[in-house]
Design an enzyme around this catalytic site. Structure first.
Site, PDB file in Angstrom:
ATOM      1  N   CYS A  51       0.895  -1.106  -0.015  1.00 42.89           N
ATOM      2  CA  CYS A  51      -0.093   0.187  -0.034  1.00 42.89           C
ATOM      3  C   CYS A  51       0.837   1.204  -0.060  1.00 42.89           C
ATOM      4  O   CYS A  51       0.360   2.427  -0.289  1.00 42.89           O
ATOM      5  CB  CYS A  51      -1.026  -0.097   1.087  1.00 42.89           C
ATOM      6  SG  CYS A  51      -2.104  -1.324   1.149  1.00 42.89           S
ATOM      7  N   ASN A  62     -10.170  -0.406  -0.887  1.00 45.21           N
ATOM      8  CA  ASN A  62      -8.657  -0.502  -0.992  1.00 45.21           C
ATOM      9  C   ASN A  62      -8.115  -0.827  -2.229  1.00 45.21           C
ATOM     10  O   ASN A  62      -8.098  -2.093  -2.512  1.00 45.21           O
ATOM     11  CB  ASN A  62      -8.280  -1.284   0.356  1.00 45.21           C
ATOM     12  CG  ASN A  62      -6.775  -1.056   0.461  1.00 45.21           C
ATOM     13  OD1 ASN A  62      -6.032  -0.526  -0.358  1.00 45.21           O
ATOM     14  ND2 ASN A  62      -6.321  -1.716   1.592  1.00 45.21           N
ATOM     15  N   HIS A  79      -3.743   6.748   2.166  1.00 46.94           N
ATOM     16  CA  HIS A  79      -4.079   5.702   1.788  1.00 46.94           C
ATOM     17  C   HIS A  79      -5.568   5.249   2.233  1.00 46.94           C
ATOM     18  O   HIS A  79      -5.808   5.374   3.138  1.00 46.94           O
ATOM     19  CB  HIS A  79      -3.040   4.645   2.027  1.00 46.94           C
ATOM     20  CG  HIS A  79      -3.338   3.270   2.106  1.00 46.94           C
ATOM     21  ND1 HIS A  79      -3.835   2.818   0.553  1.00 46.94           N
ATOM     22  CD2 HIS A  79      -3.467   2.068   2.686  1.00 46.94           C
ATOM     23  CE1 HIS A  79      -4.165   1.497   0.720  1.00 46.94           C
ATOM     24  NE2 HIS A  79      -4.090   1.206   1.818  1.00 46.94           N
TER      25      HIS A  79
HETATM   26  O1  UT7 Z   1      -4.068  -1.373   3.373  1.00 42.84           O
HETATM   27  C1  UT7 Z   1      -3.181  -2.193   4.193  1.00 42.84           C
HETATM   28  C2  UT7 Z   1      -3.365  -1.990   5.569  1.00 42.84           C
HETATM   29  N1  UT7 Z   1      -4.394  -2.604   5.896  1.00 42.84           N
HETATM   30  C3  UT7 Z   1      -5.361  -2.100   6.804  1.00 42.84           C
HETATM   31  O2  UT7 Z   1      -5.021  -0.802   7.071  1.00 42.84           O
HETATM   32  C4  UT7 Z   1      -6.486  -2.816   7.199  1.00 42.84           C
HETATM   33  C5  UT7 Z   1      -6.578  -2.711   8.870  1.00 42.84           C
HETATM   34  N2  UT7 Z   1      -7.486  -3.470   9.326  1.00 42.84           N
HETATM   35  C6  UT7 Z   1      -8.945  -3.142   9.385  1.00 42.84           C
HETATM   36  O3  UT7 Z   1      -9.298  -2.258   8.492  1.00 42.84           O
HETATM   37  C7  UT7 Z   1      -9.964  -3.933  10.267  1.00 42.84           C
HETATM   38  O4  UT7 Z   1      -9.125  -4.640  11.314  1.00 42.84           O
HETATM   39  C8  UT7 Z   1     -10.733  -4.852   9.615  1.00 42.84           C
HETATM   40  C9  UT7 Z   1     -11.767  -3.783   8.566  1.00 42.84           C
HETATM   41  C10 UT7 Z   1     -10.085  -5.605   8.503  1.00 42.84           C
HETATM   42  C11 UT7 Z   1     -11.815  -5.619  10.469  1.00 42.84           C
HETATM   43  O5  UT7 Z   1     -12.245  -4.739  11.184  1.00 42.84           O
HETATM   44  P1  UT7 Z   1     -12.056  -4.931  12.825  1.00 42.84           P
HETATM   45  O6  UT7 Z   1     -13.002  -3.871  13.528  1.00 42.84           O
HETATM   46  O7  UT7 Z   1     -10.797  -4.992  13.240  1.00 42.84           O
HETATM   47  O8  UT7 Z   1     -12.932  -6.346  12.925  1.00 42.84           O
HETATM   48  P2  UT7 Z   1     -12.342  -7.561  13.476  1.00 42.84           P
HETATM   49  O9  UT7 Z   1     -11.419  -8.333  12.822  1.00 42.84           O
HETATM   50  O10 UT7 Z   1     -11.955  -7.407  15.093  1.00 42.84           O
HETATM   51  O11 UT7 Z   1     -13.752  -8.654  13.762  1.00 42.84           O
HETATM   52  C12 UT7 Z   1     -14.897  -8.118  14.528  1.00 42.84           C
HETATM   53  C13 UT7 Z   1     -15.851  -9.067  14.336  1.00 42.84           C
HETATM   54  C14 UT7 Z   1     -15.512 -10.549  14.679  1.00 42.84           C
HETATM   55  O12 UT7 Z   1     -16.388 -11.175  15.154  1.00 42.84           O
HETATM   56  P3  UT7 Z   1     -16.439 -11.584  16.968  1.00 42.84           P
HETATM   57  O13 UT7 Z   1     -15.125 -12.485  16.791  1.00 42.84           O
HETATM   58  O14 UT7 Z   1     -16.393 -10.198  17.504  1.00 42.84           O
HETATM   59  O15 UT7 Z   1     -17.615 -12.482  17.045  1.00 42.84           O
HETATM   60  C15 UT7 Z   1     -15.653 -10.838  13.121  1.00 42.84           C
HETATM   61  O16 UT7 Z   1     -15.578 -12.333  12.762  1.00 42.84           O
HETATM   62  O17 UT7 Z   1     -16.497  -8.875  13.223  1.00 42.84           O
HETATM   63  C16 UT7 Z   1     -16.476 -10.257  12.438  1.00 42.84           C
HETATM   64  N3  UT7 Z   1     -16.316  -9.802  11.289  1.00 42.84           N
HETATM   65  C17 UT7 Z   1     -17.323  -9.508  10.174  1.00 42.84           C
HETATM   66  N4  UT7 Z   1     -18.683  -9.384  10.283  1.00 42.84           N
HETATM   67  C18 UT7 Z   1     -19.359  -9.381   9.246  1.00 42.84           C
HETATM   68  C19 UT7 Z   1     -15.103  -9.809  10.506  1.00 42.84           C
HETATM   69  N5  UT7 Z   1     -15.527  -9.625   9.116  1.00 42.84           N
HETATM   70  C20 UT7 Z   1     -16.720  -9.445   8.963  1.00 42.84           C
HETATM   71  C21 UT7 Z   1     -17.602  -9.244   7.819  1.00 42.84           C
HETATM   72  N6  UT7 Z   1     -18.785  -9.154   8.065  1.00 42.84           N
HETATM   73  N7  UT7 Z   1     -17.101  -8.944   6.726  1.00 42.84           N
END
Ligand code: UT7
Length: 344
Positions: A126, A295, A265
Site C-alpha cells: 500500500c 482499498n 491511503h
Molecule cells: O491497506 C493495508 C493495510 N490494511 C489495513 O490498514 C487494514 C487494517 N484492518 C482493518 O481495517 C480492520 O481490522 C478490518 C476492517 C479488516 C476488520 O475490522 P475490525 O473492526 O478490526 O474487526 P475484527 O477483525 O476485530 O472483527 C470483529 C468481528 C469478529 O466477530 P467476533 O469475533 O467479535 O464475534 C469478526 O468475525 O467482526 C467479525 N467480522 C465480520 N462480520 C461481518 C469480520 N469480518 C466481518 C464481515 N462481516 N465482513
C-alpha cells in the site's frame, strides 16, 4: 529506520512536481449487497467498520494490472498532449503484476510507445505509490531525467479469496498515476518513510514466490490469496500513519492551517479519521473515496489526486500518507504546481 534528520527529497534546487494525473477504473461495481450474497456479512457492518459501499472489479480475465496502468498512463499523456517518446522512466507500483517478470512497467512502456524510457516495478504494497513517488522525484532531482511516470496499479480481485469475509469486503481494482517534471519551487519537498519487516506475516500473500512456488500444496492451502490479521494491522496503521503525518508537519513547521488536504491511503475510514483528527484537519480537507472504490492498494493515493484534481490550486500543500504490508509506511509533503480544471 530513517531518523528525523535523514536527508530528504527536495533538498536540491531542482524539485519534482506533479504536472498531470490520470486514472483507470473498471466498470463493474461490487456492492455490499452483492457481497451479502457471497459471504456471511452485511452492509451495515462493512460501512461502519470500513466506510466502504462498493468497489470496482476488472471482470475481464484477459486483462490485468498492466492494462489498467496503461489506460491511466494514456490519460496522463492525453491531458497534456505529451509525446510518449519524451518519457524517460516508467515506474509501476504494484503487488499484482501481470506476471513476476517481465515487469508490468515494461508492458506499459511498450503499450504507450515510451520508446526512450526505462521501466521497472516497485513492490511496497500500500506504500508503493508513496515510495515510488519519492524514487521518481529523486530521478528528476538528479538532473538526469525530465519526465517520469509513476503509476499505482493493482488488480486486487486476482488475489482475493471471495470466501473469506474478513478480506474480500476490503479490496478493489484500479490504476492511477502522475507525471513528474522538474520545477523550481513546487513539488515534493520532504518525505518520512519507514519499514518494519518484523510484521510481514500479518499482511501477506505467501504463495507464488521463490519460497513457496505454485504447487497443489500452495493452492490447497490458499497461499495465493491475501492473508491479513486485521486487528493488529489496524492498530499499527492508526498509530504509524498519524505519527508519520505529525513528524512531517513538525519538521516543516506546518500547522493544520497550512495543509490544504490530507491525501491518505484508503484502507479503512476509521484509520483516515484518526489520522486527520491527530493533524487537526476538518473532514472537508481530507480526501476520502474509499466508499466508492475500497482499498485499491498502490492506486489509492493517485486516485484521490485524480478525484480532487479540479479543486487543487497552485501552491496547495498536500500531505500524502500510507501504511501497508511489509510493514511499510510514511508521509510526504507535496506542493501542488498547477490550477485544477475548474479554477476560477
Ligand atoms: O491497506 C493495508 C493495510 N490494511 C489495513 O490498514 C487494514 C487494517 N484492518 C482493518 O481495517 C480492520 O481490522 C478490518 C476492517 C479488516 C476488520 O475490522 P475490525 O473492526 O478490526 O474487526 P475484527 O477483525 O476485530 O472483527 C470483529 C468481528 C469478529 O466477530 P467476533 O469475533 O467479535 O464475534 C469478526 O468475525 O467482526 C467479525 N467480522 C465480520 N462480520 C461481518 C469480520 N469480518 C466481518 C464481515 N462481516 N465482513
Amino acid at each position: 529506520m530513517a531518523s528525523a534528520d535523514s536527508p530528504a527529497v527536495g533538498t536540491s534546487d531542482r524539485r519534482a512536481a506533479v504536472t498531470a494525473v490520470g486514472h483507470f477504473l473498471p466498470e463493474h461495481r461490487l456492492t455490499n449487497a452483492d457481497l451479502e450474497q457471497m459471504v456471511d456479512t452485511n452492509d451495515e457492518w462493512i460501512r461502519t467498520r470500513t466506510g466502504i459501499r462498493e468497489r470496482r472489479i476488472l471482470k475481464d480475465d484477459s486483462k490485468a494490472s498492466a492494462f489498467m496502468a496503461t489506460e491511466a498512463a494514456r490519460e496522463i499523456l492525453a491531458t497534456r498532449d505529451i509525446d510518449p517518446a519524451t518519457i524517460d522512466v516508467v515506474i509501476v507500483a504494484t503487488v499484482t503484476p501481470d506476471m513476476l517478470f517481465p515487469a508490468t512497467a515494461c508492458l506499459v512502456q511498450n503499450e504507450i510507445g515510451a520508446t526512450n524510457a526505462w521501466a521497472f516495478d516497485f513492490s511496497a504494497a500500500c506504500s508503493g505509490f508513496l515510495f515510488g513517488l519519492t524514487t521518481g522525484a529523486q530521478l528528476i532531482e538528479s538532473g538526469r531525467y525530465e519526465r517520469v511516470l509513476v503509476i499505482g496499479a493493482d488488480k486486487m480481485s486476482a488475489i482475493t479469496d471471495y470466501t473469506d469475509r474478513s478480506t474480500c469486503i476490503l479490496f478493489g481494482d484500479a490504476a492511477a498515476g502522475v507525471l513528474l517534471e522538474p520545477h523550481d519551487t513546487h513539488g515534493l519537498s520532504d518525505v518520512v518513510h519507514y519499514a518494519d519487516g518484523a510484521h510481514g506475516d500479518l499482511l501477506c500473500q505467501p504463495g507464488g514466490g521463490s519460497l513457496n512456488p505454485p504447487s497443489h500444496r500452495t493452492v490447497d492451502a490458499k497461499m495465493h490469496y491475501i492473508q491479513q490479521e486485521g486487528r493488529p494491522v489496524f492498530k499499527y496503521a492508526v498509530t504509524r500513519m498519524a505519527d508519520a503525518c505529525s513528524e512531517i508537519m513538525a519538521r516543516n513547521n506546518l500547522s493544520a492551517d497550512d495543509v490544504r488536504y490530507l491525501v491518505p491511503h484508503q484502507a479503512n475510514k476509521r484509520i483516515i479519521d484518526a489520522t486527520a483528527k491527530r493533524m487537526g484537519l476538518p473532514d472537508d480537507q481530507v480526501m476520502v473515496n474509499i466508499d466508492r472504490y475500497g482499498n485499491t492498494t498502490a492506486a489509492t493515493i493517485p486516485l484521490c489526486l485524480h478525484d480532487w484534481e479540479a479543486k487543487l490550486r497552485t501552491g496547495d500543500q498536500l500531505v500524502l500518507t500510507s501504511f501497508g504490508g511489509g510493514f511499510t509506511w510514511g508521509a510526504s509533503l507535496l506542493t501542488w504546481a498547477y490550477d485544477g480544471a475548474d479554477a476560477a
